[in-house]
Design an enzyme around this catalytic site. Sequence first.
Site, short mmCIF file in Angstrom:
data_model
loop_
_atom_site.label_atom_id
_atom_site.label_comp_id
_atom_site.label_asym_id
_atom_site.label_seq_id
_atom_site.Cartn_x
_atom_site.Cartn_y
_atom_site.Cartn_z
N HIS A 120 0.81 -1.22 0.00
CA HIS A 120 0.00 0.00 0.00
C HIS A 120 0.85 1.27 0.00
O HIS A 120 1.91 1.34 0.60
CB HIS A 120 -0.94 0.00 1.21
CG HIS A 120 -0.23 -0.09 2.53
ND1 HIS A 120 0.27 1.02 3.19
CD2 HIS A 120 0.07 -1.15 3.31
CE1 HIS A 120 0.83 0.65 4.32
NE2 HIS A 120 0.73 -0.66 4.42
N ASP A 121 0.37 2.27 -0.71
CA ASP A 121 0.93 3.62 -0.73
C ASP A 121 2.31 3.73 -1.37
O ASP A 121 3.00 4.73 -1.19
CB ASP A 121 0.99 4.21 0.70
CG ASP A 121 -0.38 4.26 1.36
OD1 ASP A 121 -1.21 5.08 0.93
OD2 ASP A 121 -0.63 3.47 2.29
N GLY A 138 5.09 -1.07 2.71
CA GLY A 138 4.26 0.11 2.48
C GLY A 138 5.05 1.40 2.39
O GLY A 138 6.11 1.55 2.99
#
Length: 265
Positions: A120-121, A138
């Site tokens: 994520h991200d 992440g």
Amino acid sequence: MSIHATAIIDPRAEVDSSVQIEPYVVVKGPVRIGANTRIGSHAVLSGRTTIGRDNLIGSFSSIGMPPQDLHYKGEPTEVIIGNGNQIREYVSIHRGTATGKGRTRIGNHCMIMSYCHIAHDCELGDHVIMANLATLAGHVELGDHTNLGGLVAVHQFCRVGAYTFVGGMSGIGLDVPPYVLMEGIRNQMRISGINKIGLRRAGMSRGLIAQLDEAFRILFRSPQLLLKDALHKLETEMADCPEVQYMVEFFKTSKRGVAKRTTDD
């Protein structure tokens, strides 16, 4: 449009008429797929995922699934993928988090080889290569033309600068500066020099490569200079070279610290 009869396509999805979708693909949610993209068999695309044109999505890949984050509560985050990428078999790409950037983004003309994971991200630039089983935690950032060898693992919030090559099986726990060759694990990370082969392949001139080589010498192989003094020297003496100034800015904006140990240490 060529969609195999066994594929399941959510009515909320927007799929260009030139897209090819192979058997047993599942597209669920408001996914958008651009022109001339091919989706391999058994791939799963979900959530607020936008895929540009001319991409290849390999079999059994999983794109846009919820982030592996204990704080995620179903917020409407997204994955954005540019144009001309190859995302091969069994790759997983998770969408962003509300407490992060809210998106995971991949640029253009990247090669993401089999079994890679992008958490994520994360933010990937253009022309990035991730060899088989490379893994990003992440919030990782990879600059343009970054090349990660097989089984490389990058700690959360780390950055790898543009045009850098990271050797296979390396564990990245600090930011890795642009334009260099690096390998190792955490406090054993070692930088051997400028990535001259990669820079030449990217079309950089001999003169520019020589400037970057000199900047590397000042930063990494001038023991008489403190880091702040070396950065100031580059700022003043190479102010007309944007690539060197990018290197200086990379050091100045690091939050995790920048790997600086070389094979000469």
